[in-house]
Design a protein around this motif. Structure first.
Motif, PDB file in Angstrom:
ATOM      1  N   THR A  67      -9.619  12.362 -10.779  1.00  0.00           N
ATOM      2  CA  THR A  67     -10.370  13.517 -11.268  1.00  0.00           C
ATOM      3  C   THR A  67     -11.321  14.010 -10.190  1.00  0.00           C
ATOM      4  OG1 THR A  67     -12.100  12.104 -12.212  1.00  0.00           O
ATOM      5  CG2 THR A  67     -10.271  12.696 -13.653  1.00  0.00           C
ATOM      6  N   ASP A  68     -11.641  15.288 -10.216  1.00  0.00           N
ATOM      7  CA  ASP A  68     -12.580  15.845  -9.241  1.00  0.00           C
ATOM      8  C   ASP A  68     -13.910  16.240  -9.867  1.00  0.00           C
ATOM      9  OD1 ASP A  68     -11.636  18.029 -10.657  1.00  0.00           O
ATOM     10  OD2 ASP A  68     -10.596  18.934  -8.957  1.00  0.00           O
ATOM     11  N   VAL A  69     -14.056  15.989 -11.172  1.00  0.00           N
ATOM     12  CA  VAL A  69     -15.295  16.307 -11.882  1.00  0.00           C
ATOM     13  C   VAL A  69     -15.683  15.113 -12.754  1.00  0.00           C
ATOM     14  CG1 VAL A  69     -16.353  17.789 -13.654  1.00  0.00           C
ATOM     15  CG2 VAL A  69     -14.867  18.799 -11.902  1.00  0.00           C
ATOM     16  N   PHE A  70     -16.971  14.819 -12.787  1.00  0.00           N
ATOM     17  CA  PHE A  70     -17.529  13.825 -13.698  1.00  0.00           C
ATOM     18  C   PHE A  70     -18.392  14.574 -14.706  1.00  0.00           C
ATOM     19  CE2 PHE A  70     -21.069  11.119 -15.000  1.00  0.00           C
ATOM     20  CZ  PHE A  70     -20.436   9.942 -15.374  1.00  0.00           C
ATOM     21  N   ALA A  71     -18.271  14.218 -15.974  1.00  0.00           N
ATOM     22  CA  ALA A  71     -19.049  14.882 -17.019  1.00  0.00           C
ATOM     23  C   ALA A  71     -19.749  13.839 -17.877  1.00  0.00           C
ATOM     24  CB  ALA A  71     -18.145  15.750 -17.892  1.00  0.00           C
ATOM     25  N   HIS A  72     -21.031  14.058 -18.121  1.00  0.00           N
ATOM     26  CA  HIS A  72     -21.806  13.174 -18.999  1.00  0.00           C
ATOM     27  C   HIS A  72     -22.360  14.031 -20.130  1.00  0.00           C
ATOM     28  CE1 HIS A  72     -25.242  10.595 -20.294  1.00  0.00           C
ATOM     29  NE2 HIS A  72     -24.355   9.647 -20.061  1.00  0.00           N
ATOM     30  N   ALA A  73     -21.864  13.785 -21.337  1.00  0.00           N
ATOM     31  CA  ALA A  73     -22.224  14.617 -22.483  1.00  0.00           C
ATOM     32  C   ALA A  73     -23.177  13.879 -23.412  1.00  0.00           C
ATOM     33  CB  ALA A  73     -20.973  15.031 -23.250  1.00  0.00           C
ATOM     34  N   SER A  74     -23.986  14.647 -24.110  1.00  0.00           N
ATOM     35  CA  SER A  74     -24.948  14.075 -25.053  1.00  0.00           C
ATOM     36  C   SER A  74     -25.021  14.956 -26.291  1.00  0.00           C
ATOM     37  CB  SER A  74     -26.328  13.944 -24.403  1.00  0.00           C
ATOM     38  OG  SER A  74     -26.726  15.156 -23.787  1.00  0.00           O
ATOM     39  N   VAL A  75     -25.181  14.297 -27.441  1.00  0.00           N
ATOM     40  CA  VAL A  75     -25.163  14.988 -28.734  1.00  0.00           C
ATOM     41  C   VAL A  75     -26.343  14.523 -29.571  1.00  0.00           C
ATOM     42  CG1 VAL A  75     -23.889  15.271 -30.899  1.00  0.00           C
ATOM     43  CG2 VAL A  75     -22.659  15.289 -28.717  1.00  0.00           C
ATOM     44  N   ARG A  76     -27.034  15.481 -30.169  1.00  0.00           N
ATOM     45  CA  ARG A  76     -28.192  15.215 -31.021  1.00  0.00           C
ATOM     46  C   ARG A  76     -27.842  15.613 -32.451  1.00  0.00           C
ATOM     47  NH1 ARG A  76     -32.835  19.500 -30.153  1.00  0.00           N
ATOM     48  NH2 ARG A  76     -31.046  20.747 -30.794  1.00  0.00           N
ATOM     49  N   LEU A  77     -27.386  14.641 -33.235  1.00  0.00           N
ATOM     50  CA  LEU A  77     -27.042  14.882 -34.637  1.00  0.00           C
ATOM     51  C   LEU A  77     -27.302  13.605 -35.433  1.00  0.00           C
ATOM     52  CD1 LEU A  77     -23.592  16.762 -34.530  1.00  0.00           C
ATOM     53  CD2 LEU A  77     -25.773  17.712 -35.316  1.00  0.00           C
ATOM     54  N   PRO A  78     -27.619  13.720 -36.705  1.00  0.00           N
ATOM     55  CA  PRO A  78     -27.677  12.530 -37.550  1.00  0.00           C
ATOM     56  C   PRO A  78     -26.285  11.908 -37.679  1.00  0.00           C
ATOM     57  CG  PRO A  78     -28.757  14.406 -38.601  1.00  0.00           C
ATOM     58  CD  PRO A  78     -28.009  14.940 -37.432  1.00  0.00           C
ATOM     59  N   VAL A  79     -26.234  10.620 -37.929  1.00  0.00           N
ATOM     60  CA  VAL A  79     -24.956   9.922 -38.035  1.00  0.00           C
ATOM     61  C   VAL A  79     -24.083  10.544 -39.124  1.00  0.00           C
ATOM     62  CG1 VAL A  79     -23.856   7.719 -38.591  1.00  0.00           C
ATOM     63  CG2 VAL A  79     -25.905   7.759 -37.160  1.00  0.00           C
ATOM     64  N   GLU A  80     -24.675  10.855 -40.269  1.00  0.00           N
ATOM     65  CA  GLU A  80     -23.888  11.388 -41.385  1.00  0.00           C
ATOM     66  C   GLU A  80     -23.266  12.737 -41.034  1.00  0.00           C
ATOM     67  OE1 GLU A  80     -27.028  10.484 -41.468  1.00  0.00           O
ATOM     68  OE2 GLU A  80     -26.985   8.599 -42.615  1.00  0.00           O
TER      69      GLU A  80
END
Length: 347
Positions: free
Chosen positions: A37-50
């Motif tokens: 791969t030529d791109v690295f992506a680090h994603a983050s999500v802000r949501l309640p578990v439910e």
């Protein structure tokens, strides 16, 4: 972070920390210039578990694959295009509640080698490389041709990686041969000074390689995950609320490195409540982060290589961290900001 999630009930722990779930896509170890791969992506999500669990179930209901574990590839299939667009769209389930930090791997290598050899701290963390790295990277293929530039990138990668089984001095010799080749091909361009400085930095390169003989460093210069985690913590705590990260299990995230992340974040003034590792299959928030990381990596890579999908790039843009580590000017203008805004990368 405007969007559908502005008024959502965020996941807040008992200690008042905002809890954000993370995952990555595109990890090839230290092989950043010749990997898959030529791109690295680090994603983050802000949501309640439910809420996250409901969205994961909605994705499963829409795709209807028999697979036990869903991945980004399920959403990237053309027959599921409508599901992908629904996931990313304004008003969609994660809009306003997710971010992705992108790293263009080839630029990351140039950024780190310039920092290591030319900057005062010389630690290869990219803090001081700035304009020199951007200028050299953008001049690269255009000024020196594909073959010379590929050889330089590969040699820089070998110089910085700690795993090398040949003669200790060989990566240093190879790197400075490529620097000499670039200087011979240089027609007194705007990067002539940078090449001259690199050519004079042999002692720093020798010292760096000698330091690797003692074993694996705590913070490998070429690993994009660790600085990406620090950046993610800073991104979500920028509004003043302290943040705690929940991350998919990674071999790189040892207790010692997690301690480094926490110390570094707090040293930067980030309200950081720590990092907890989970298995992605056991936390739907991490599953959503996994989806977004894989989707973003593919869309960004396609755009980087001139085969971008304008509709998907437009949908991804609101999620992209403006401090992503990106050197290619054309693709960044499409991925990182509106066309009428400044086109240079914000590191």
């Amino acid at each position: 972070m405007a969007g559908n999630g502005e008024d959502a009930q965020w996941a807040v722990t008992g200690g008042g920390f905002l809890e954000v779930a993370c995952d990555e896509s595109g990890s090839d170890g230290e092989n950043l210039t010749g990997g898959n791969t030529d791109v690295f992506a680090h994603a983050s999500v802000r949501l309640p578990v439910e809420s996250a669990a409901a969205q994961v179930q909605e994705i499963r209901d829409r795709i209807r694959s028999p697979a036990e574990e869903y991945k980004a590839n399920h959403l990237l299939r053309e027959k599921h295009r409508a599901v992908l667009e629904w996931l990313l769209a304004p008003g969609g389930p994660i809009h306003g509640n997710a971010q992705v930090h992108l790293i263009e791997k080839a630029f990351f290598v140039v950024d780190r080698v310039v920092d290591l050899l030319l900057c005062d701290d010389g630690d290869g963390d990219g803090d001081g490389a700035g304009a020199e790295a951007v200028g050299l990277f953008r001049a690269g293929r255009r000024e020196f041709g594909d073959e010379r530039w590929r050889e330089f990138l590969a040699a820089a990668n070998r110089l910085l990686r700690f795993r090398y089984e040949g003669e200790p001095h060989a990566p240093v010799d190879a790197f400075f041969r490529t620097v000499r080749a670039l200087r011979r091909a240089d027609g007194r361009t705007e990067v002539s000074r940078t090449l001259e400085q690199l050519a004079a930095a042999r002692s720093r390169a020798d010292s760096y390689r000698a330091g690797l003989l003692g074993g694996t460093p705590l913070i490998p210069v070429l690993n994009p995950l660790l600085p990406a985690v620090v950046r993610t913590a800073g991104l979500w705590s920028a509004a003043g609320r302290p943040v705690r990260l929940v991350h998919d299990r990674q071999n790189m995230l040892t207790p010692e490195r997690i301690a480094w992340i926490e110390e570094t974040a707090r040293g930067l003034g980030i309200g950081f409540g720590g990092l907890r590792l989970v298995h992605s299959r056991l936390d739907p928030r991490v599953q959503l982060a996994d989806f977004l990381a894989g989707i973003a990596r593919k869309i960004a890579s396609d755009e980087l290589n001139g085969r971008g999908d304008p509709a998907l790039t437009t949908l991804l843009r609101p999620y992209v961290d403006p401090a992503s580590v990106w050197g290619d000017e054309r693709s960044w203008a499409l991925l990182g900001r509106a066309p009428d805004q400044e086109r240079s990368p914000v590191r």
